[in-house]
Design an enzyme around this catalytic site. Structure first.
Site, PDB file in Angstrom:
ATOM      1  N   SER A 188     -29.822 103.434  95.709  1.00 41.97           N
ATOM      2  CA  SER A 188     -29.792 104.440  94.644  1.00 41.97           C
ATOM      3  C   SER A 188     -28.844 104.084  93.502  1.00 41.97           C
ATOM      4  O   SER A 188     -28.901 104.698  92.438  1.00 41.97           O
ATOM      5  CB  SER A 188     -29.401 105.810  95.214  1.00 41.97           C
ATOM      6  OG  SER A 188     -28.043 105.800  95.627  1.00 41.97           O
ATOM      7  N   SER A 189     -27.965 103.084  93.711  1.00 41.36           N
ATOM      8  CA  SER A 189     -27.028 102.743  92.637  1.00 41.36           C
ATOM      9  C   SER A 189     -26.471 101.350  92.853  1.00 41.36           C
ATOM     10  O   SER A 189     -26.664 100.727  93.898  1.00 41.36           O
ATOM     11  CB  SER A 189     -25.866 103.752  92.587  1.00 41.36           C
ATOM     12  OG  SER A 189     -25.078 103.656  93.762  1.00 41.36           O
ATOM     13  N   GLY A 190     -25.758 100.864  91.838  1.00 40.29           N
ATOM     14  CA  GLY A 190     -25.039  99.602  91.949  1.00 40.29           C
ATOM     15  C   GLY A 190     -25.912  98.405  92.265  1.00 40.29           C
ATOM     16  O   GLY A 190     -27.042  98.275  91.780  1.00 40.29           O
ATOM     17  N   LEU A 245     -25.277 106.058 106.571  1.00 47.66           N
ATOM     18  CA  LEU A 245     -24.778 105.023 107.475  1.00 47.66           C
ATOM     19  C   LEU A 245     -23.534 105.449 108.247  1.00 47.66           C
ATOM     20  O   LEU A 245     -23.125 104.751 109.181  1.00 47.66           O
ATOM     21  CB  LEU A 245     -24.491 103.741 106.697  1.00 47.66           C
ATOM     22  CG  LEU A 245     -25.711 102.972 106.195  1.00 47.66           C
ATOM     23  CD1 LEU A 245     -25.274 101.740 105.418  1.00 47.66           C
ATOM     24  CD2 LEU A 245     -26.618 102.562 107.345  1.00 47.66           C
ATOM     25  N   GLY A 251     -22.264 100.470 100.839  1.00 53.61           N
ATOM     26  CA  GLY A 251     -20.870 100.370 101.249  1.00 53.61           C
ATOM     27  C   GLY A 251     -20.039 101.398 100.519  1.00 53.61           C
ATOM     28  O   GLY A 251     -20.492 101.988  99.526  1.00 53.61           O
ATOM     29  N   TYR A 296     -10.679  98.412 104.632  1.00 50.09           N
ATOM     30  CA  TYR A 296     -11.764  97.847 103.828  1.00 50.09           C
ATOM     31  C   TYR A 296     -11.872  96.350 104.076  1.00 50.09           C
ATOM     32  O   TYR A 296     -12.964  95.824 104.299  1.00 50.09           O
ATOM     33  CB  TYR A 296     -11.530  98.123 102.345  1.00 50.09           C
ATOM     34  CG  TYR A 296     -12.617  97.556 101.441  1.00 50.09           C
ATOM     35  CD1 TYR A 296     -13.780  98.283 101.195  1.00 50.09           C
ATOM     36  CD2 TYR A 296     -12.485  96.299 100.849  1.00 50.09           C
ATOM     37  CE1 TYR A 296     -14.780  97.776 100.384  1.00 50.09           C
ATOM     38  CE2 TYR A 296     -13.479  95.778 100.042  1.00 50.09           C
ATOM     39  CZ  TYR A 296     -14.627  96.525  99.814  1.00 50.09           C
ATOM     40  OH  TYR A 296     -15.626  95.997  99.021  1.00 50.09           O
TER      41      TYR A 296
END
Length: 257
Positions: A11-13, A49, A74, A153
């Site tokens: 949906s993005s990036g 997720l 992510g 992260y």
């Protein structure tokens, strides 16, 4: 037989840029995301997720076999610790292993990590217990009990690369390749959050070495290559799509010895 590629985070990036790239080349794309992509040509299956039940429900909605899976979704390091590990690694692993039996022979899995994961070999002793967990829940328990003393992260992205390397040796016999892409900083809607959660000195060094941040489309085309049959003899590799940051860092370290 039509070609069907699955893209998480469509949906993005980078995920959206990848889905757009694939559809322009005649590929049917199913996006797995919490939000529906704004592009009508991208089919959508809701998938969170961070929730194994949502992943299982999404997999049940995938009809038949698929040709390739790109794990792009992510969250940045500013998200809660358990959510970072859940989305960036545990959910990715759960989704991948739920779909492996549905990927056609000659197919591909591409896992998008980060340049922050490139030191996974040095941290393998720490990562082994996490990689040895068999379920989503076991992975979260590891996180709660161990509480890594460095950014989760980084741990999550290192785990992605370690998992890719190890799993590629297993999927190859079934005719499915598994590779990874490790981008540097990318101009996406989450870039501001990435900047907030990254050591500013490290970020400055990366940007100095690369000269600029990547565009999402520049990472998407690398992922698309690894999903395609054009990369059919590439397996178990991590491509650093970072404008030369990894090379510059490695060379500087060697020069200082």
């Amino acid at each position: 037989m039509s070609t069907v590629f699955l893209v998480s985070g469509a949906s993005s990036g980078v995920g959206r840029a990848l889905a757009q790239f694939l559809t322009r080349h005649g590929v049917s794309v199913i996006g797995l995301d919490r939000r529906e992509p704004p592009d009508r040509e991208i089919a959508h299956i809701s998938c969170d997720l961070a929730e194994p039940g949502s992943i299982d429900a999404a997999v049940d909605r995938v009809d038949g076999q698929v040709d390739s899976l790109a794990n792009v979704a992510g969250v940045p390091g500013t998200a809660p610790v358990e959510q970072v590990l859940a989305v960036n690694f545990l959910g990715m692993r759960h989704l991948t292993e739920s779909l492996l039996g549905r990927i056609r022979r000659g197919g591909s899995v591409v896992n998008v990590s980060s340049s922050e994961g490139r030191h996974w070999v040095a941290h393998l002793a720490e990562l082994r217990p996490l990689l040895a967990t068999r379920t989503f829940g076991e992975g979260l328990r590891w996180c709660r009990e161990q509480r890594p003393d460095r950014p989760v992260y980084d741990v999550s992205k290192e785990a992605v690369l370690a998992y890719t390397t190890a799993s590629s040796t297993l999927t190859w016999s079934d005719g499915v390749r598994m590779n990874a892409v490790a981008p540097g900083t990318v101009r996406t809607p989450s870039l501001a959050e990435v900047e907030r959660s990254t050591d500013p000195r490290r970020l400055a060094r990366q940007r100095t070495a690369a000269g600029r941040d990547a565009e999402a489309s520049e990472i998407a085309s690398v992922v698309a290559f690894l999903m395609s049959n054009e990369s059919r003899w590439v397996n178990g590799q991590t491509l650093a799509a970072d404008g030369g940051v990894a090379a510059a860092t490695t060379w500087a370290a060697l020069q200082s010895r």
